[in-house]
Motif scaffolding. Structure first.
Motif, short mmCIF file in Angstrom:
data_model
loop_
_atom_site.label_atom_id
_atom_site.label_comp_id
_atom_site.label_asym_id
_atom_site.label_seq_id
_atom_site.Cartn_x
_atom_site.Cartn_y
_atom_site.Cartn_z
N VAL A 51 -5.65 5.30 9.73
CA VAL A 51 -5.74 5.54 8.29
C VAL A 51 -6.99 4.89 7.70
CG1 VAL A 51 -4.66 5.06 6.06
CG2 VAL A 51 -3.27 5.88 7.97
N LEU A 52 -7.22 3.63 8.05
CA LEU A 52 -8.36 2.91 7.49
C LEU A 52 -9.69 3.49 7.97
CD1 LEU A 52 -7.09 -0.78 7.72
CD2 LEU A 52 -7.25 0.67 5.70
N LEU A 53 -9.78 3.83 9.26
CA LEU A 53 -11.03 4.39 9.78
C LEU A 53 -11.28 5.80 9.27
CD1 LEU A 53 -10.89 3.11 13.49
CD2 LEU A 53 -12.43 2.34 11.67
N SER A 54 -10.21 6.58 9.08
CA SER A 54 -10.38 7.92 8.50
C SER A 54 -10.94 7.83 7.09
CB SER A 54 -9.04 8.66 8.48
OG SER A 54 -8.57 8.88 9.79
N TRP A 55 -10.50 6.84 6.35
CA TRP A 55 -10.98 6.63 4.98
C TRP A 55 -12.40 6.08 4.98
CZ3 TRP A 55 -9.75 1.53 2.16
CH2 TRP A 55 -10.35 1.52 0.90
N TRP A 56 -12.65 5.05 5.80
CA TRP A 56 -13.94 4.37 5.77
C TRP A 56 -15.00 5.13 6.55
CZ3 TRP A 56 -16.34 1.79 10.05
CH2 TRP A 56 -17.49 1.10 9.71
N TRP A 57 -14.65 5.66 7.71
CA TRP A 57 -15.63 6.26 8.62
C TRP A 57 -15.84 7.75 8.31
CZ3 TRP A 57 -15.25 5.15 14.60
CH2 TRP A 57 -16.45 5.51 15.21
N LEU A 58 -14.75 8.49 8.08
CA LEU A 58 -14.86 9.92 7.86
C LEU A 58 -15.00 10.28 6.39
CD1 LEU A 58 -12.17 11.29 10.34
CD2 LEU A 58 -14.62 10.93 10.72
N GLY A 59 -14.86 9.29 5.50
CA GLY A 59 -15.00 9.56 4.08
C GLY A 59 -13.84 10.34 3.49
N GLN A 60 -12.68 10.29 4.14
CA GLN A 60 -11.52 10.99 3.61
C GLN A 60 -10.96 10.24 2.40
OE1 GLN A 60 -8.68 11.72 6.73
NE2 GLN A 60 -10.06 13.08 7.86
N ALA A 61 -10.03 10.91 1.70
CA ALA A 61 -9.46 10.33 0.49
C ALA A 61 -8.75 9.02 0.80
CB ALA A 61 -8.49 11.31 -0.16
N ARG A 62 -8.75 8.12 -0.17
CA ARG A 62 -8.04 6.86 -0.02
C ARG A 62 -6.57 7.14 0.29
NH1 ARG A 62 -9.13 1.81 -2.39
NH2 ARG A 62 -10.77 2.81 -3.63
N PRO A 63 -5.98 6.41 1.24
CA PRO A 63 -4.57 6.65 1.58
C PRO A 63 -3.67 6.57 0.35
CG PRO A 63 -5.57 5.15 3.15
CD PRO A 63 -6.57 5.35 2.05
N SER A 64 -2.82 7.56 0.19
CA SER A 64 -1.92 7.57 -0.96
C SER A 64 -0.80 6.54 -0.78
CB SER A 64 -1.30 8.97 -1.13
OG SER A 64 -0.42 9.24 -0.05
N GLY A 65 -0.11 6.28 -1.87
CA GLY A 65 1.00 5.34 -1.80
C GLY A 65 2.08 5.81 -0.86
N ARG A 66 2.29 7.12 -0.78
CA ARG A 66 3.32 7.65 0.11
C ARG A 66 2.95 7.43 1.57
NH1 ARG A 66 6.33 13.46 -0.57
NH2 ARG A 66 7.54 13.41 1.36
N VAL A 67 1.67 7.64 1.92
CA VAL A 67 1.23 7.42 3.30
C VAL A 67 1.34 5.95 3.66
CG1 VAL A 67 -0.77 7.46 4.84
CG2 VAL A 67 -0.26 9.44 3.42
N VAL A 68 0.89 5.08 2.76
CA VAL A 68 0.98 3.63 3.01
C VAL A 68 2.43 3.21 3.18
CG1 VAL A 68 0.55 1.35 2.03
CG2 VAL A 68 -1.19 3.13 1.84
N LEU A 69 3.31 3.74 2.33
CA LEU A 69 4.73 3.42 2.45
C LEU A 69 5.28 3.88 3.79
CD1 LEU A 69 7.39 2.40 1.27
CD2 LEU A 69 7.69 4.66 0.18
N GLY A 70 4.89 5.09 4.21
CA GLY A 70 5.34 5.59 5.50
C GLY A 70 4.87 4.73 6.65
N LEU A 71 3.62 4.28 6.60
CA LEU A 71 3.08 3.42 7.65
C LEU A 71 3.82 2.09 7.70
CD1 LEU A 71 -0.73 4.10 7.10
CD2 LEU A 71 0.64 4.82 9.06
N LEU A 72 4.05 1.50 6.54
CA LEU A 72 4.75 0.22 6.49
C LEU A 72 6.19 0.35 6.99
CD1 LEU A 72 3.43 -1.19 3.09
CD2 LEU A 72 2.78 -1.92 5.40
N LEU A 73 6.84 1.44 6.60
CA LEU A 73 8.20 1.68 7.07
C LEU A 73 8.23 1.86 8.59
CD1 LEU A 73 9.81 4.08 4.44
CD2 LEU A 73 10.52 1.75 4.99
N GLY A 74 7.24 2.58 9.10
CA GLY A 74 7.19 2.79 10.54
C GLY A 74 7.03 1.49 11.29
N PHE A 75 6.14 0.63 10.83
CA PHE A 75 5.93 -0.64 11.50
C PHE A 75 7.18 -1.51 11.40
CE2 PHE A 75 4.17 -4.89 12.10
CZ PHE A 75 3.40 -4.68 13.23
N ALA A 76 7.83 -1.50 10.22
CA ALA A 76 9.07 -2.27 10.05
C ALA A 76 10.16 -1.75 10.98
CB ALA A 76 9.53 -2.20 8.60
N GLY A 77 10.22 -0.42 11.12
CA GLY A 77 11.22 0.16 12.00
C GLY A 77 11.01 -0.23 13.45
N VAL A 78 9.76 -0.24 13.88
CA VAL A 78 9.48 -0.65 15.26
C VAL A 78 9.84 -2.11 15.47
CG1 VAL A 78 7.66 -0.92 16.98
CG2 VAL A 78 7.69 1.10 15.55
#
Length: 301
Positions: free
Chosen positions: A111-138
């Motif tokens: 997510v961070l490299l796609s935003w910083w390196w590829l110039g994609q849109a800043r990660p939305s709150g929903r994507v960030v929430l999904g990432l955090l939930l995924g890490f918590a689940g693991v």
């Protein structure tokens, strides 16, 4: 992003979700007696050679250019030598499920490299929430094993896997815009040959060939190695390379959340490892996080 048939997307995601999840167990069996860099390097050189022969026999074969070989060398170094090679090295001391837990940090880098390196849109709150939930689940899934670990004795392995996750993410992002063949089979074969060759160089430099006796590896190690060649490399890695061209990187990276589920379930089914309520809750949270991220990507697409 090139459109792709839905059934191909489902099949490719199934390969990286399920087959790659099972490779942690196969690596654990193989690295118990095989030298780590030789194990990884020989696996990729053989699989890459097979894919190159398959692509060469295709009617649409295109001769690789020097620029494409340069891309393959860089991507192979990041994904296979850095990403997979370090995981194999770490699994000498880490449980396979713990290695899968640490690899779950990869989507953050994607997510961070796609935003910083590829110039994609800043990660939305929903994507960030999904990432955090995924890490918590693991963490819920294998947190009990982490707490029961030897701690200091595993720190080196933990560091290697975290570095591997970053290397894999960087290689995946770099390969998106670098010159490469149109055929994912040819591209995968070139990357495997390049990455496998680098791993064999590391194997030689670290003295893994001295006193080598393949006959002492054992049946379990050879079966694990063969599984890695066929299902981990020929099938799943090719599917991953294809997915990067047909699905958002953030969505593709969700495999890092599903793999630990597969790894823990296999450990429970084949090795008699325990399955607790906390693990089941963690698995449910992971599935929810993947749904959150993937449905967001569909709406954006």
């Amino acid at each position: 992003m090139k459109p792709a048939p839905r059934f191909l997307l489902i099949a490719a995601f199934a390969a990286v979700y399920l087959l790659w999840g099972s490779t942690y167990l196969a690596i654990k069996y193989a690295v118990a007696t095989m030298p780590p860099f030789l194990l990884a390097g020989s696996r990729f050189v053989l699989a890459g050679s097979i894919l190159m022969l398959v692509s060469r026999a295709s009617a649409t074969y295109e001769r690789p250019t020097l620029v494409q070989w340069r891309t393959s060398l860089i991507v192979g170094a990041m994904l296979l030598a850095g990403g997979n090679g370090l995981v194999v090295l770490a699994e000498r001391t880490l449980p396979s499920s713990l290695a899968a837990l640490l690899i779950a940090s990869e989507p953050f880098w994607i997510v961070l490299l796609s935003w910083w390196w590829l110039g994609q849109a800043r990660p939305s709150g929903r994507v960030v929430l999904g990432l955090l939930l995924g890490f918590a689940g693991v963490y819920l899934l294998v947190g009990e094993q982490l707490a029961a670990g030897s701690g200091r004795a595993q720190l080196e392995g933990v560091g290697l896997v975290l570095l591997a996750a970053f290397s894999w993410a960087a290689g995946s992002i770099y390969g998106l815009r670098a010159p490469r063949p149109r055929s994912p089979v040819l591209a995968s074969g070139m990357q495997m040959l390049a990455g496998g060759a680098l791993l064999l160089v590391l194997s030689t430099a670290t003295g893994e060939w001295r006193g080598l006796r393949p006959g002492q590896f054992g049946a379990a190690a050879w079966l694990g190695w063969g599984y890695l060649v066929v299902f981990g490399s020929l099938v799943a890695f090719t599917a991953y390379s294809w997915l990067l061209q047909h699905a958002p990187p953030t969505r593709v990276a969700t495999y890092a959340y599903v793999n630990p589920v597969v790894a823990v379930l296999l450990g429970w089914a084949l090795l008699g490892e325990k399955m607790t309520v906390q693990m089941l809750v963690g698995a449910a949270v992971i599935v929810g996080s993947v749904v959150l991220i993937t449905t967001h990507q569909k709406k954006e697409g």
